[in-house]
Motif scaffolding. Structure first.
Motif, short mmCIF file in Angstrom:
data_model
loop_
_atom_site.label_atom_id
_atom_site.label_comp_id
_atom_site.label_asym_id
_atom_site.label_seq_id
_atom_site.Cartn_x
_atom_site.Cartn_y
_atom_site.Cartn_z
N UNK A 112 0.99 -1.27 -0.05
CA UNK A 112 0.15 0.19 -0.05
C UNK A 112 0.78 1.13 -0.10
N UNK A 113 0.78 2.13 -0.81
CA UNK A 113 1.72 3.19 -1.13
C UNK A 113 1.04 4.53 -1.02
N UNK A 114 1.34 5.37 0.06
CA UNK A 114 0.61 6.67 0.24
C UNK A 114 1.72 7.59 -0.58
N UNK A 115 1.27 8.47 -1.19
CA UNK A 115 2.12 9.58 -1.86
C UNK A 115 3.08 8.96 -3.02
N UNK A 116 2.50 8.11 -4.05
CA UNK A 116 3.18 7.18 -4.81
C UNK A 116 4.13 8.14 -5.69
N UNK A 117 3.41 9.30 -5.98
CA UNK A 117 4.21 10.29 -7.16
C UNK A 117 5.47 10.98 -6.56
N UNK A 118 5.66 10.64 -5.30
CA UNK A 118 6.94 10.93 -4.81
C UNK A 118 8.08 9.74 -5.03
N UNK A 119 7.75 8.56 -5.49
CA UNK A 119 8.39 7.76 -5.46
C UNK A 119 9.07 7.32 -7.09
N UNK A 120 8.34 8.25 -7.84
CA UNK A 120 8.70 8.08 -9.42
C UNK A 120 8.72 6.88 -10.00
N UNK A 121 9.77 6.66 -10.83
CA UNK A 121 10.11 5.45 -11.54
C UNK A 121 10.58 4.23 -10.65
N UNK A 122 10.73 4.42 -9.51
CA UNK A 122 11.46 3.36 -8.54
C UNK A 122 10.34 2.43 -8.08
N UNK A 123 9.21 2.95 -8.33
CA UNK A 123 7.99 2.01 -7.79
C UNK A 123 7.48 1.06 -8.90
N UNK A 124 7.14 -0.10 -8.51
CA UNK A 124 6.44 -1.05 -9.46
C UNK A 124 5.21 0.00 -9.80
N UNK A 125 4.63 -0.40 -11.01
CA UNK A 125 3.45 0.00 -11.41
C UNK A 125 2.19 -0.68 -10.44
N UNK A 126 1.09 0.36 -10.56
CA UNK A 126 0.01 -0.13 -9.72
C UNK A 126 -0.90 -1.25 -10.22
N UNK A 127 -1.35 -2.01 -9.36
CA UNK A 127 -2.59 -2.79 -9.79
C UNK A 127 -3.99 -2.17 -9.39
N UNK A 128 -3.95 -1.34 -8.54
CA UNK A 128 -5.03 -0.56 -8.06
C UNK A 128 -4.51 0.75 -7.78
N UNK A 129 -5.31 2.00 -8.31
CA UNK A 129 -5.07 3.24 -7.74
C UNK A 129 -6.50 3.60 -6.97
N UNK A 130 -6.14 4.07 -5.94
CA UNK A 130 -7.33 4.44 -4.99
C UNK A 130 -7.08 6.11 -4.63
N UNK A 131 -7.93 6.73 -5.34
CA UNK A 131 -7.83 8.11 -5.41
C UNK A 131 -8.98 8.92 -4.31
N UNK A 132 -8.65 9.54 -3.34
CA UNK A 132 -9.58 10.14 -2.40
C UNK A 132 -9.74 11.64 -2.46
N UNK A 133 -10.89 11.93 -2.69
CA UNK A 133 -11.15 13.52 -2.61
C UNK A 133 -12.01 13.89 -1.34
N UNK A 134 -11.66 14.92 -0.88
CA UNK A 134 -12.29 15.40 0.40
C UNK A 134 -13.08 16.55 0.60
N UNK A 135 -14.15 16.66 0.95
CA UNK A 135 -14.93 18.06 1.39
C UNK A 135 -15.32 17.83 2.57
N UNK A 136 -14.99 18.64 3.70
CA UNK A 136 -15.56 18.30 5.06
C UNK A 136 -15.38 16.90 5.57
N UNK A 137 -16.42 16.25 5.82
CA UNK A 137 -16.37 14.90 6.38
C UNK A 137 -16.73 14.16 4.99
N UNK A 138 -16.96 14.62 4.03
CA UNK A 138 -17.43 13.70 2.68
C UNK A 138 -16.02 13.13 1.81
N UNK A 139 -16.01 11.86 1.66
CA UNK A 139 -14.93 11.62 0.96
C UNK A 139 -15.58 10.93 -0.09
N UNK A 140 -14.79 11.04 -1.40
CA UNK A 140 -15.07 10.12 -2.59
C UNK A 140 -14.24 9.60 -2.96
#
Ligand code: ADP
Ligand code: MG
Length: 160
Positions: A112-140
């Motif tokens: 599980x990798x938080x902030x994957x963009x900081x790892x650039x090309x050293x990371x394995x490619x993702x099988x799943x990408x979970x993007x969380x958007x937040x607005x007050x207590x609501x998350x998408x």
């Protein structure tokens, strides 16, 4: 080739817990399997909250602390080894090379990798990408498969 995607709306940490447990259960039913999961979203979006319940559902009984200062926290569980990364404080992506990052992406490990963009090309490619958007207590939570393995997980989620 396009893979399955699923969008969840969460209005509380408890709702995020349910979504996380659902995803972890889908992963659990497919073990042993190697999976790389990227978690995207701003500070406070809920990446660690999501990871915490995910790791506990996979069999970890104790506390899940944020790997902000350690970069990675390992969980060697009965059924699977889980490695939880937070790359927010990574100064140089090359540090990942020095810590032997490649060894973490084993065939039977879940990363599980938080902030994957900081790892650039050293990371394995993702099988799943979970993007969380937040607005007050609501998350998408947008969960997108990026490989056949990830697709199997997302499809297991969407089926009733
Ligand atoms: P990140 O790891 O993305 O920086 P954290 O998981 O550490 O974020 O923090 C998320 C914070 O937002 C927690 O304090 C959590 O209780 C709060 N929160 C409020 N609403 C939600 C929600 N719907 N889902 C997840 N967390 C939420
Ligand atoms: Mg975090």
């Amino acid at each position: 080739m396009s893979y399955a995607e699923h969008v969840f709306r969460s209005d509380s940490p408890e709702a995020t817990q349910k979504i996380s447990e659902q995803l972890a259960s889908a992963v659990k039913s497919m073990l042993p399997a190697g999976l790389v999961i990227y978690l995207e979203g701003d500070l406070g979006a809920g990446k660690t909250t999501f990871s915490r319940f995910f790791i506990q559902t996979l069999g970890h009984a104790g506390h899940v602390k944020s790997p902000t200062y350690t970069l990675v926290e390992p969980y060697e569980l009965d059924e699977v080894s889980v490695y939880h990364f937070d790359l927010y404080r990574l100064a140089d992506p090359e540090e990942l090379e020095f810590m032997g990052i490649r060894d973490y992406f084993g065939e039977k490990n879940v990363c599980l990798i938080e902030w994957p963009q900081k790892g650039a090309e050293f990371l394995a490619s993702a099988d799943l990408v979970i993007s969380i958007n937040s607005h007050d207590d609501v998350r998408t939570l947008h969960i997108a498969a990026k490989s056949a393995a990830g697709d199997a997980v997302v499809c297991a989620l969407s089926s009733p």
